[in-house]
Design a protein around this motif. Structure first.
Motif, PDB file in Angstrom:
ATOM      1  N   SER A 136      17.953   2.402 -10.540  1.00  0.00           N
ATOM      2  CA  SER A 136      16.725   1.840 -11.122  1.00  0.00           C
ATOM      3  C   SER A 136      16.958   0.498 -11.812  1.00  0.00           C
ATOM      4  N   GLN A 137      18.196  -0.018 -11.726  1.00  0.00           N
ATOM      5  CA  GLN A 137      18.514  -1.264 -12.423  1.00  0.00           C
ATOM      6  C   GLN A 137      18.354  -2.471 -11.511  1.00  0.00           C
ATOM      7  N   SER A 138      17.865  -3.545 -12.086  1.00  0.00           N
ATOM      8  CA  SER A 138      17.810  -4.801 -11.336  1.00  0.00           C
ATOM      9  C   SER A 138      19.193  -5.452 -11.367  1.00  0.00           C
ATOM     10  N   ASP A 139      19.334  -6.550 -10.632  1.00  0.00           N
ATOM     11  CA  ASP A 139      20.641  -7.220 -10.547  1.00  0.00           C
ATOM     12  C   ASP A 139      21.142  -7.672 -11.914  1.00  0.00           C
ATOM     13  N   ASN A 140      20.222  -8.048 -12.806  1.00  0.00           N
ATOM     14  CA  ASN A 140      20.672  -8.522 -14.123  1.00  0.00           C
ATOM     15  C   ASN A 140      20.685  -7.402 -15.178  1.00  0.00           C
ATOM     16  N   ASN A 141      20.903  -6.190 -14.698  1.00  0.00           N
ATOM     17  CA  ASN A 141      21.097  -5.035 -15.585  1.00  0.00           C
ATOM     18  C   ASN A 141      19.897  -4.705 -16.469  1.00  0.00           C
ATOM     19  N   TYR A 142      18.708  -4.915 -15.976  1.00  0.00           N
ATOM     20  CA  TYR A 142      17.506  -4.460 -16.683  1.00  0.00           C
ATOM     21  C   TYR A 142      16.879  -3.321 -15.897  1.00  0.00           C
ATOM     22  N   LEU A 143      16.188  -2.462 -16.624  1.00  0.00           N
ATOM     23  CA  LEU A 143      15.480  -1.381 -15.946  1.00  0.00           C
ATOM     24  C   LEU A 143      14.283  -1.988 -15.221  1.00  0.00           C
ATOM     25  N   ASP A 144      14.262  -1.852 -13.919  1.00  0.00           N
ATOM     26  CA  ASP A 144      13.199  -2.423 -13.103  1.00  0.00           C
ATOM     27  C   ASP A 144      12.142  -1.329 -12.888  1.00  0.00           C
ATOM     28  N   ILE A 145      10.959  -1.531 -13.457  1.00  0.00           N
ATOM     29  CA  ILE A 145       9.926  -0.486 -13.439  1.00  0.00           C
ATOM     30  C   ILE A 145       9.542  -0.102 -12.010  1.00  0.00           C
ATOM     31  N   LYS A 146       9.500  -1.126 -11.138  1.00  0.00           N
ATOM     32  CA  LYS A 146       9.126  -0.836  -9.754  1.00  0.00           C
ATOM     33  C   LYS A 146      10.216   0.006  -9.067  1.00  0.00           C
ATOM     34  N   GLU A 197      15.866   6.440 -30.493  1.00  0.00           N
ATOM     35  CA  GLU A 197      15.411   5.293 -31.305  1.00  0.00           C
ATOM     36  C   GLU A 197      16.567   4.542 -31.967  1.00  0.00           C
ATOM     37  N   VAL A 198      17.710   5.208 -32.067  1.00  0.00           N
ATOM     38  CA  VAL A 198      18.885   4.543 -32.661  1.00  0.00           C
ATOM     39  C   VAL A 198      19.297   3.346 -31.799  1.00  0.00           C
ATOM     40  N   MET A 199      19.090   3.456 -30.477  1.00  0.00           N
ATOM     41  CA  MET A 199      19.445   2.349 -29.576  1.00  0.00           C
ATOM     42  C   MET A 199      18.234   2.004 -28.718  1.00  0.00           C
ATOM     43  N   PRO A 200      17.293   1.256 -29.278  1.00  0.00           N
ATOM     44  CA  PRO A 200      16.043   1.001 -28.548  1.00  0.00           C
ATOM     45  C   PRO A 200      16.236   0.183 -27.267  1.00  0.00           C
ATOM     46  N   ASN A 201      17.356  -0.536 -27.158  1.00  0.00           N
ATOM     47  CA  ASN A 201      17.565  -1.347 -25.952  1.00  0.00           C
ATOM     48  C   ASN A 201      18.374  -0.652 -24.867  1.00  0.00           C
ATOM     49  N   SER A 202      18.655   0.624 -25.039  1.00  0.00           N
ATOM     50  CA  SER A 202      19.474   1.331 -24.051  1.00  0.00           C
ATOM     51  C   SER A 202      18.692   1.547 -22.752  1.00  0.00           C
ATOM     52  N   ILE A 204      19.698   3.468 -20.419  1.00  0.00           N
ATOM     53  CA  ILE A 204      19.804   4.911 -20.134  1.00  0.00           C
ATOM     54  C   ILE A 204      18.694   5.680 -20.851  1.00  0.00           C
ATOM     55  N   PHE A 205      18.480   5.367 -22.114  1.00  0.00           N
ATOM     56  CA  PHE A 205      17.442   6.077 -22.861  1.00  0.00           C
ATOM     57  C   PHE A 205      16.057   5.707 -22.338  1.00  0.00           C
ATOM     58  N   SER A 206      15.882   4.445 -21.967  1.00  0.00           N
ATOM     59  CA  SER A 206      14.582   4.028 -21.417  1.00  0.00           C
ATOM     60  C   SER A 206      14.295   4.794 -20.134  1.00  0.00           C
ATOM     61  N   TRP A 207      15.339   4.929 -19.310  1.00  0.00           N
ATOM     62  CA  TRP A 207      15.152   5.671 -18.049  1.00  0.00           C
ATOM     63  C   TRP A 207      14.773   7.128 -18.348  1.00  0.00           C
ATOM     64  N   CYS A 208      15.494   7.757 -19.284  1.00  0.00           N
ATOM     65  CA  CYS A 208      15.222   9.166 -19.610  1.00  0.00           C
ATOM     66  C   CYS A 208      13.779   9.332 -20.110  1.00  0.00           C
ATOM     67  N   GLN A 209      13.340   8.399 -20.947  1.00  0.00           N
ATOM     68  CA  GLN A 209      11.980   8.508 -21.478  1.00  0.00           C
ATOM     69  C   GLN A 209      10.944   8.308 -20.379  1.00  0.00           C
TER      70      GLN A 209
END
Lengths: 287, 283
Positions: A136-146, A197-202, A204-209
């Motif tokens: 689910s990650q884009s080339d620049n290591n961001y979570l890509d929603i699409k 919430e301890v690591m809002p920029n994770s 992994i956590f964004s994906w889980c949520q």
């Protein structure tokens, strides 16, 4: 001897990168100094927390303040799964039946080791989340929603009859997520929110949520195994290591709940009456 | 395990109730074990091993098969503390744990994918049962002019190489010595009237190939797996039946060290463990 025919060759000594023991001058069996990943244990004792030293053991480096807060939050969130959890109940049954006190913790931890949302499942959840996040990650290591939507859509497509699937089968497809007594485990969802919430920029956590949110309509949510796996993955503690770390973080609740029962009479936990025990023998085909 | 959806009514139905097929204790009267009465049908009539297998599988096995298993267990628990699970027993003895703690710890340590006869039995049974299906298919495809050695070679080389040998559980020992347990088992099987089944025939072919090319033949795990497969046990049943087979050797090593002083079993100097980690550093 032909190399193909030469098999197991055992080392002449064991080795470790975790611990250095320096002997006393007068006795080579006696430890004068002990170092954990290079740090003197006597200095660590006065300067770092338990959680920091735990991280040091597994990573050979001390954690950042944020990593310490994260691991600490997880250890608090899952410290006691409550008196109805299988592993805790095993410890309580042993405690009330006067089992030797030193056995209570190993009994509970052994039960906790199972593959049905037990410690074994943490390893699988770790690998599952890692694979899904990578996809689910884009080339620049961001979570890509699409990309994430596509990954989840494919995952859901691979699960047959998702609306009627049993929790046991759900574990096969998305370990770390499922149902508890036929419903979403809302308490664990809230605890996850708090830990994440301890690591809002994770990522992994964004994906889980995001995954958790998508699965709500199928009555599936994150469970304690998934929460632990996500945190261990974020800290890159290792999939196999996660099995034992999950047992470790659950240990205090297992021990305390079991130990409490040792102070009570053996009659303090119900024993089912004969009419509540339904026995129907099955004769095997080959008998 | 049932794979039905479990809604709230399912849990209410299960609440405060045990439903089972395995048995029931009828206090002051009898015990039911599957379809049998413990005191009328089993007590004094069957062996302990028959009882173990009955409780696990629901099958009341023959006296001969029970004797075979019991002898097999005898060969799985050597009183030698160099063996990993026994070492655990020895440490437990030195630390003066309870006998149950020592033995259970040893059994747990033998629940290994490398040795021990419990998990390895399951892995080896899965291998031989799956391989027999593959072997039969290959024979069918090859037709009447088949080259058996080539088929066995293909089967063997389909497994990864570890420690310079094909990593087939049941055919290579973690110690490079021929397994002293095979011949006594062959003799026992024959004397108890067991014929060589199709799993065992294939296991022997694989063993012969490995002996010729890798100096490692079948070990007791592979032999047991083939035999139990020929007796129609599933890999899970093999695992369940053999789960505690190392126990007596573990307990022996526990007893051996129980009266010893602390640290007397295989003491290590600080320098006996090689340190490969970070250099000494300041906090």
């Amino acid at each position: 001897m032909n190399n193909k025919k030469q098999g197991f060759v055992y080392n002449s000594s064991a080795s470790t990168k975790l611990c250095l023991e320096v002997p006393a001058d007068s006795n080579s069996f006696l430890t004068e100094k002990r170092y954990l990943a290079g740090y003197d244990i006597e200095t660590l004792t006065s300067k770092v927390s338990y959680i920091e030293s735990l991280y040091l053991l597994f990573k050979q480096e001390l954690p950042s303040p944020q990593q310490t807060t994260l691991l600490n939050a997880l250890f608090v969130a899952l410290i006691n799964a409550g008196p109805r959890d299988e592993a805790v109940r095993a410890s309580m049954a042993a405690g009330v039946s006067k089992t030797r006190a030193e056995h209570l913790l190993p009994i509970g931890l052994t039960v906790l080791g199972g593959a049905n949302n037990g410690a074994q499942t943490v390893e699988r959840a770790y690998s599952f989340i890692e694979q899904q996040v990578n996809k689910s990650q884009s080339d620049n290591n961001y979570l890509d929603i699409k990309l994430l939507d596509n990954v989840i859509a494919k995952l859901l497509n691979d699960i047959p009859n998702i609306k009627d699937i049993s929790p046991e089968l759900m574990v096969q497809y998305c370990p770390g997520f499922g149902q508890h007594y036929g419903s979403i485990d809302k308490l664990t969802a809230r605890l996850s929110q708090s830990v994440f919430e301890v690591m809002p920029n994770s990522i992994i956590f964004s994906w889980c949520q995001a995954f958790n949110q998508k699965m709500t309509k199928y009555n599936v949510g994150i469970n304690p195994v998934g929460l632990a796996a996500a945190v261990f993955l974020e800290l890159k503690l290792g999939a196999r290591e996660s099995i034992g770390l999950y047992q470790l973080l659950r240990a205090p609740g297992i021990l305390a709940q079991g130990m409490e029962q040792t102070h009570k009479p053996i009659t303090a936990i119900p024993m089912l009456k004969d009419q509540e025990y339904h026995f129907t023998p099955e004769v095997p085909d080959n008998e | 395990m049932n794979n039905i959806k479990k809604d709230l009514s399912y849990w209410h139905e299960k609440h405060n109730k045990i439903s089972t097929h395995i048995g029931k204790w009828i206090g002051g009267e009898d015990v039911k074990v599957r379809q049998y009465s413990l005191f009328n049908d089993l007590f004094g009539k069957i062996s302990y091993m028959q009882m173990i297998v009955l409780n696990i599988t629901g099958r009341l096995i023959s006296k001969e098969l029970s004797t075979w298993l019991e002898n097999n267990f005898i060969c799985m628990s050597y009183p030698d503390a160099r063996i990993w699970c026994n070492q655990v027993g020895a440490f437990a003895g030195e630390n003066q744990t309870s006998p149950a703690a020592a033995t259970v710890a040893g059994i747990l340590s033998a629940d290994s994918r490398a040795y021990g006869g419990s998990q390895t039995t399951k892995i080896a049974m899965e291998y031989i049962q799956t391989t027999l299906i593959i072997y039969k298919k290959k024979l069918q495809i090859a037709g009447k002019d088949y080259d058996e050695e080539k088929i066995i070679q293909e089967i063997v080389h389909n497994t990864p190489i570890k420690h310079n040998k094909p990593a087939i559980v049941g055919f290579v020992r973690p110690v490079d010595k021929q397994d002293e347990r095979i011949q006594p088992h062959i003799t026992m099987s024959k004397s108890l009237g067991f014929e060589i089944g199709e799993h065992m025939k294939l296991a022997n072919k694989i063993s012969n190939y490995l002996l010729k090319n890798y100096n490692s033949g079948i070990n007791i795990g592979g032999y047991t797996a083939a035999f139990l497969s020929d007796q129609n046990f599933t890999p899970d049943e093999g695992y369940q039946i053999k789960n505690s087979c190392v126990s007596s050797g573990v307990t022996a090593c526990y007893i051996d060290n129980l009266q010893h002083n602390n640290n007397e079993f295989l003491p290590l100097k600080c320098s006996d463990v090689k340190y490969t980690g970070q250099k000494i550093r300041e906090l």
